[in-house]
Scaffold this active site. Sequence first.
Site, PDB file in Angstrom:
ATOM      1  N   HIS A  38       0.858  -1.074  -0.099  1.00 31.02           N
ATOM      2  CA  HIS A  38      -0.001  -0.120  -0.081  1.00 31.02           C
ATOM      3  C   HIS A  38       1.039   1.325  -0.101  1.00 31.02           C
ATOM      4  CE1 HIS A  38      -4.110  -1.327   0.101  1.00 31.02           C
ATOM      5  NE2 HIS A  38      -3.634  -2.501   1.003  1.00 31.02           N
ATOM      6  N   ASP A  40       2.780   1.701  -3.199  1.00 33.28           N
ATOM      7  CA  ASP A  40       3.166   2.177  -4.686  1.00 33.28           C
ATOM      8  C   ASP A  40       2.333   3.399  -5.020  1.00 33.28           C
ATOM      9  OD1 ASP A  40       0.748   0.775  -4.515  1.00 33.28           O
ATOM     10  OD2 ASP A  40       1.471  -0.777  -6.348  1.00 33.28           O
ATOM     11  N   GLY A 127      -8.190 -14.759  -6.483  1.00 28.60           N
ATOM     12  CA  GLY A 127      -8.659 -13.997  -5.264  1.00 28.60           C
ATOM     13  C   GLY A 127      -7.803 -14.316  -4.265  1.00 28.60           C
ATOM     14  N   LEU A 130      -2.328 -12.881  -5.101  1.00 22.48           N
ATOM     15  CA  LEU A 130      -1.236 -13.170  -5.797  1.00 22.48           C
ATOM     16  C   LEU A 130      -1.108 -12.657  -7.066  1.00 22.48           C
ATOM     17  CD1 LEU A 130      -0.984 -16.767  -4.495  1.00 22.48           C
ATOM     18  CD2 LEU A 130       0.090 -14.659  -3.595  1.00 22.48           C
ATOM     19  N   SER A 133      -4.778 -11.265 -11.712  1.00 20.02           N
ATOM     20  CA  SER A 133      -5.386 -10.304 -12.811  1.00 20.02           C
ATOM     21  C   SER A 133      -4.343  -9.651 -13.429  1.00 20.02           C
ATOM     22  CB  SER A 133      -6.239  -9.166 -12.116  1.00 20.02           C
ATOM     23  OG  SER A 133      -5.294  -8.229 -11.156  1.00 20.02           O
ATOM     24  N   GLU A 161      -6.246  -1.865 -15.925  1.00 18.66           N
ATOM     25  CA  GLU A 161      -6.868  -2.381 -14.866  1.00 18.66           C
ATOM     26  C   GLU A 161      -7.621  -1.067 -13.942  1.00 18.66           C
ATOM     27  OE1 GLU A 161      -5.304  -4.770 -10.760  1.00 18.66           O
ATOM     28  OE2 GLU A 161      -5.076  -5.418 -12.920  1.00 18.66           O
ATOM     29  N   ASP A 173       2.150  -4.869  -9.529  1.00 17.71           N
ATOM     30  CA  ASP A 173       2.013  -6.242  -9.994  1.00 17.71           C
ATOM     31  C   ASP A 173       2.379  -6.473 -11.368  1.00 17.71           C
ATOM     32  OD1 ASP A 173       0.591  -6.271  -7.310  1.00 17.71           O
ATOM     33  OD2 ASP A 173      -1.391  -6.469  -8.314  1.00 17.71           O
TER      34      ASP A 173
END
Length: 384
Positions: A38, A40, A127, A130, A133, A161, A173
Amino acid sequence: MSDSELADTAVDMFRREFGGGPDSVWAAPGRVNLIGEHVDYAGGLCLPIALPHSTSAAVSPRSDGLIRLRSTEAGPWDGRLADVGPGRPDGWAAYPAGVIWALRENGLFTDDFGGVDVAFVSAVPIGAGLSSSAALECSLALALVSDADRVELAAACVRAENEVARAPTGGMDQAASLLASEGQALLLDSASDSMSQVPFDPEGLTLLVVDTRAPHRLADGAYAQRRGTVERAARRLGVGSLRELADQGRGGIDAVQSLQDDALRRRARHVISEIARVRLAVQALHSGDFAELGRLLYASHLSLSRDFEVSCAELDNAVESTLIAGALGARMTGGGFGGSAIALIPPGRVDEAVEIVRSRAEERGLTEPEFATVTASPPARRLI
């Protein structure tokens, strides 16, 4: 699932869905973030590795403008590029369709897009926090524009996204999926967009991932609310991002402590302290001090749980239980509100850690977790 198994499964699915073989098959890994959560979207630092678990995309171009998307995890979607834009389509198709839209919007298509058939097969747990998406997005982006700069591909996937799927995530990610290296953690600086490789060789230790199977959803209001609070704290403190204060050392902490709003103060304190922990973790990895790395992992979890309030009973149980089993350190990883935890386990203690996590989850009436041992793995690549 090995690369060959992933490729074979994707080819078989493509044949079943579309009646012929694909032109190519590509794969992109999920990621686990060692530390730096939390931050980035606050200009901070994070330290992910690519996972052994990947999503494959079997792909063939079309000439009629039709987009046909199939997945082992969800129902089919057919449409055209005109059907794709901010907020549409909804559901899982927003991620791959959004990639196609973002590649065009970002100027990465050199020719007119003629359509595509895609079959996705995922070995990244859905979900689990990891980054399934991002693995899906990056496998398709690389398949469609394989000669593009990977930094530009990552930026397009983030745009898909954020704008199409409406998930207000940062860029960690996608960068990890496309740019990580085997045996290395990827140090990402969100303020400068710079990155460097940091050796990650646990020297006999095992990095255990505990998938709590508590659903991890980033597109809901809780994640967006946390991000909004961090941005509001920065405005209240008169800086463009909290990274500016993190770079001030003690002065930055003092500035955050001056905030009168308790929620703003605690959220900002997490960001400032987490950025400092990433810097210390990089030093620990360079010096091979895994005891110090473990201490930093647990300190990160406590901050995420108490100050940022994104943990849950399942994640806390995973962390506490692995520490009882002798882990050097453990923390939740990913956006939180469910998902996975990681633990650094000494030799010969993995089975004990798994048993303690599982038995304590059962005692507390929590969903039975799943487990995987992971290493820093290769980035997105062509399989066929």
